[in-house]
Motif scaffolding. Structure first.
Motif, short mmCIF file in Angstrom:
data_model
loop_
_atom_site.label_atom_id
_atom_site.label_comp_id
_atom_site.label_asym_id
_atom_site.label_seq_id
_atom_site.Cartn_x
_atom_site.Cartn_y
_atom_site.Cartn_z
N THR A 35 -40.61 89.38 -6.59
CA THR A 35 -41.88 88.82 -7.05
C THR A 35 -42.02 89.13 -8.54
O THR A 35 -41.91 90.29 -8.94
N VAL A 36 -42.23 88.10 -9.34
CA VAL A 36 -42.45 88.29 -10.77
C VAL A 36 -43.94 88.22 -11.05
O VAL A 36 -44.61 87.28 -10.62
N VAL A 37 -44.46 89.22 -11.77
CA VAL A 37 -45.86 89.19 -12.20
C VAL A 37 -45.89 89.07 -13.72
O VAL A 37 -45.04 89.64 -14.41
N ASN A 38 -46.86 88.33 -14.23
CA ASN A 38 -46.90 88.05 -15.66
C ASN A 38 -48.34 87.98 -16.12
O ASN A 38 -49.20 87.41 -15.44
N ASP A 39 -48.63 88.57 -17.27
CA ASP A 39 -49.99 88.53 -17.81
C ASP A 39 -50.40 87.11 -18.19
O ASP A 39 -51.52 86.69 -17.90
N GLY A 40 -49.51 86.38 -18.84
CA GLY A 40 -49.85 85.06 -19.34
C GLY A 40 -49.80 83.98 -18.28
O GLY A 40 -49.10 84.09 -17.27
N ASP A 41 -50.54 82.91 -18.56
CA ASP A 41 -50.55 81.74 -17.67
C ASP A 41 -50.63 80.49 -18.54
O ASP A 41 -51.45 79.60 -18.33
N ASP A 42 -49.74 80.43 -19.55
CA ASP A 42 -49.74 79.29 -20.45
C ASP A 42 -48.69 78.28 -20.01
O ASP A 42 -48.00 78.45 -18.99
N GLU A 43 -48.55 77.23 -20.80
CA GLU A 43 -47.63 76.15 -20.44
C GLU A 43 -46.19 76.65 -20.33
O GLU A 43 -45.46 76.28 -19.40
N ARG A 44 -45.79 77.48 -21.28
CA ARG A 44 -44.41 77.99 -21.26
C ARG A 44 -44.17 78.86 -20.02
O ARG A 44 -43.14 78.75 -19.36
N SER A 45 -45.14 79.72 -19.71
CA SER A 45 -45.00 80.58 -18.54
C SER A 45 -44.93 79.77 -17.26
O SER A 45 -44.14 80.08 -16.35
N ARG A 46 -45.73 78.71 -17.19
CA ARG A 46 -45.71 77.87 -15.99
C ARG A 46 -44.37 77.17 -15.82
O ARG A 46 -43.87 77.03 -14.69
N ALA A 47 -43.77 76.75 -16.94
CA ALA A 47 -42.45 76.10 -16.86
C ALA A 47 -41.39 77.10 -16.40
O ALA A 47 -40.53 76.77 -15.56
N GLN A 48 -41.45 78.33 -16.92
CA GLN A 48 -40.50 79.36 -16.50
C GLN A 48 -40.68 79.70 -15.03
O GLN A 48 -39.72 79.88 -14.28
N ALA A 49 -41.95 79.79 -14.62
CA ALA A 49 -42.25 80.11 -13.23
C ALA A 49 -41.71 79.03 -12.30
O ALA A 49 -41.16 79.35 -11.22
N ALA A 50 -41.85 77.78 -12.69
CA ALA A 50 -41.37 76.68 -11.84
C ALA A 50 -39.86 76.78 -11.62
O ALA A 50 -39.36 76.53 -10.51
N GLU A 51 -39.11 77.15 -12.66
CA GLU A 51 -37.65 77.28 -12.53
C GLU A 51 -37.30 78.40 -11.55
O GLU A 51 -36.40 78.26 -10.73
N LEU A 52 -38.01 79.53 -11.66
CA LEU A 52 -37.72 80.65 -10.76
C LEU A 52 -38.14 80.34 -9.33
O LEU A 52 -37.43 80.68 -8.38
N LEU A 67 -50.17 95.54 -8.31
CA LEU A 67 -48.89 95.80 -7.65
C LEU A 67 -48.82 95.03 -6.33
O LEU A 67 -49.66 95.23 -5.43
N PRO A 68 -47.86 94.12 -6.18
CA PRO A 68 -47.76 93.37 -4.92
C PRO A 68 -47.51 94.30 -3.73
O PRO A 68 -46.81 95.32 -3.85
N PRO A 69 -48.03 93.94 -2.56
CA PRO A 69 -47.80 94.77 -1.37
C PRO A 69 -46.30 94.87 -1.06
O PRO A 69 -45.53 93.97 -1.35
N SER A 70 -45.91 95.98 -0.47
CA SER A 70 -44.53 96.24 -0.02
C SER A 70 -43.54 96.48 -1.14
O SER A 70 -42.34 96.61 -0.90
N THR A 71 -44.02 96.56 -2.40
CA THR A 71 -43.10 96.80 -3.51
C THR A 71 -42.39 98.14 -3.35
O THR A 71 -43.03 99.18 -3.12
N GLU A 72 -41.06 98.12 -3.48
CA GLU A 72 -40.26 99.34 -3.40
C GLU A 72 -39.70 99.76 -4.76
O GLU A 72 -39.23 100.89 -4.92
N LEU A 73 -39.72 98.84 -5.73
CA LEU A 73 -39.21 99.11 -7.07
C LEU A 73 -39.88 98.13 -8.03
O LEU A 73 -40.07 96.96 -7.70
#
Length: 475
Positions: A35-52, A67-73
């Motif tokens: 799970t990737v967490v990111n502070d920003g929610d701009d156009e570039r971030s949304r494009a990167q998120a779509a690829e992932l 922190l997402p649930p079940s995170t081990e690292l």
């Protein structure tokens, strides 16, 4: 978690970008639930998120503190500050936090290959140049190597890619070292220490401690700057392997277990049979480009690390001769009407500017930008006698102007208020008006560039373009 089965491990990657995206892909490829967490929610971030997301990786934009649930690292981008709520939540849950450097270190050898040793470099200034010099020396010795890390080449790519290496030349920032608790280099160097990034680290002591992590567990050599006692203090505090040696470098005559300079020759009194009485010639100062004092120091640090790895003297000489510095690092642009124009846009703090100013005798200095909390009294006091004149520009130029008024009131100062694209051309024109034949017009801003330019590269390009335009006019 060094050699674990990653299949099904829940890993949170903090931050999209040059380190976060490769880390997410590598971990997903190893079978982790990412799970990737990111502070920003701009156009570039949304494009990167779509690829992932298309690859099966979960991305949460605009939510970098939870922190997402079940995170081990947690694997974090190096620039994320330690005080973020995400890391506090990880600590409360007993979840370890690594940077991408730590991840690369833990994954080396996991594919069955013998991992390449790391020769590591940090410091406030000179890291990239020293690492590239080191890689050039290692190549001259016939070794398969690459300059990696903070220099721009991903360590994950170097560790997990198809190409194999004998040794890696690794640049590490204080951010990266903070998040790399188990890193253990073959040998490492701290080039210098000066206040920088204190807003991130919280104090000079914390900044120095993170730099000092590079020495932990060193096997062969801890290389320090004899002119900067703080770097030697870090060696004394480090927990190293038995037999690891402290190796100094100096611009003066070296003592035993040091590299230094004698009559224009770089010499080694550390890696010779009888270091009490013998010295080995490595290269001439003229083999270093440019032969400015701080660049000679960079060359000595690179040579020390190479010699610690067993490289012969001839390869040190050949590697330094083959090396060419990156742009915007004390780069000679042109001579116009008997005046040299030098671009050191990379001098983004006072420590770097001080080294640059010390390389020339009579200077018209172009300075200013974002001060990042710096003060300039010590810098101005040290260079006052070298200044023919000063041209100031940028958001925090008043701080430099006030220091000049206190410590160099006789030096003429031009204060440019404009911040448009033509400001650099005017700065060069004013500098040329102040200069005399034999002078150097030196752009060493001692400040960051983002008030007027995208980065220091663009600032340097603007300076070089303005100088070349002036050269064309003078023909």
């Amino acid at each position: 978690m060094s050699n674990v089965d990653w299949q099904g491990k829940h890993v949170t990657v903090a931050g999209l970008g040059v380190s976060g995206i490769p880390a997410a892909r590598v971990l997903h490829g190893l079978g982790a639930v990412v799970t990737v967490v990111n502070d920003g929610d701009d156009e570039r971030s949304r494009a990167q998120a779509a690829e992932l997301e298309a690859q099966g990786i979960t991305v949460r934009l605009g939510d970098g503190d939870t922190l997402p649930p079940s995170t081990e690292l947690v694997v974090t981008a190096p620039g994320w500050k330690p005080g973020k709520p995400l890391f506090a939540a990880a600590a409360d849950a007993g979840v370890p936090v690594w940077g991408d450097v730590e991840l690369a270190w833990r994954l080396r050898g996991q594919d069955g290959r013998e991992p390449a040793p790391w020769l590591a470099v940090t410091g406030t200034n000179g890291k990239t140049t020293t690492v590239r010099m080191l890689a050039s020396i290692l190549e001259a010795a016939g070794l398969r190597t690459a300059a990696v890390g903070n220099i721009g080449v991903s360590l994950l790519d170097a560790v997990l890619g198809e190409e194999t290496y004998d040794v890696l030349a690794v640049e590490l920032s204080s951010y990266q070292l903070h998040w790399a608790p188990s890193l253990r280099a073959h040998s490492a160097a701290v080039l210098n220490l000066a206040p920088d990034h204190l807003d991130w680290h919280g104090s000079m002591e914390a900044y120095a401690a993170d730099k000092g992590r590079i020495y932990e567990g060193n096997r062969v050599a801890c290389v320090y700057n004899a002119a900067d006692p703080a770097t030697e203090d870090l060696v004394r505090e480090a927990d190293v392997e038995e037999g690891c040696r402290a190796i100094g470098f100096t611009l003066g005559t070296p003592g035993p277990s040091q590299l230094g300079v004698v009559d224009g020759i770089l010499v080694d009194r550390a890696f010779v049979k009888n270091r009490q009485k013998q010295a080995q010639e490595l290269a001439e100062t003229a083999d270093v480009d440019p032969p400015a004092p701080h660049n000679i120091a960079n060359a000595l640090a690179a040579a020390a690390l190479a010699r610690a790895f067993g490289v012969e003297p001839a390869a040190v000489r050949d590697g330094l001769r083959n090396f060419r510095p990156d742009p915007h690092r004390i780069e000679h642009v042109a001579d116009v009407d008997g005046v040299a124009y030098v671009d050191d846009s990379k001098a983004t703090n006072t420590h770097a500017a001080e080294a640059s100013l010390a390389a020339y005798d009579s200077i018209v200095w172009i300075a200013g930008g974002l001060a990042k909390g710096a003060t300039f009294d010590e810098l101005v006091t040290g260079c006052a006698k070298r200044l023919r004149g000063v041209v100031l520009m940028g958001a925090d130029r008043a701080l430099i102007r006030e220091a000049l008024a206190r410590h160099a009131p006789e030096v003429p100062v031009v204060d440019l208020a404009r911040t448009d694209t033509g400001a650099m051309s005017e700065a060069v024109r004013e500098a040329a008006r102040l200069a005399r034949p034999g002078d150097t017009v030196l752009m060493a801003p001692a400040c960051a560039s983002m008030d007027m330019f995208v980065n220091y590269n663009k600032r340097g390009e603007a300076f070089a373009d303005a100088v070349r335009a002036r050269a064309a006019e003078s023909v």
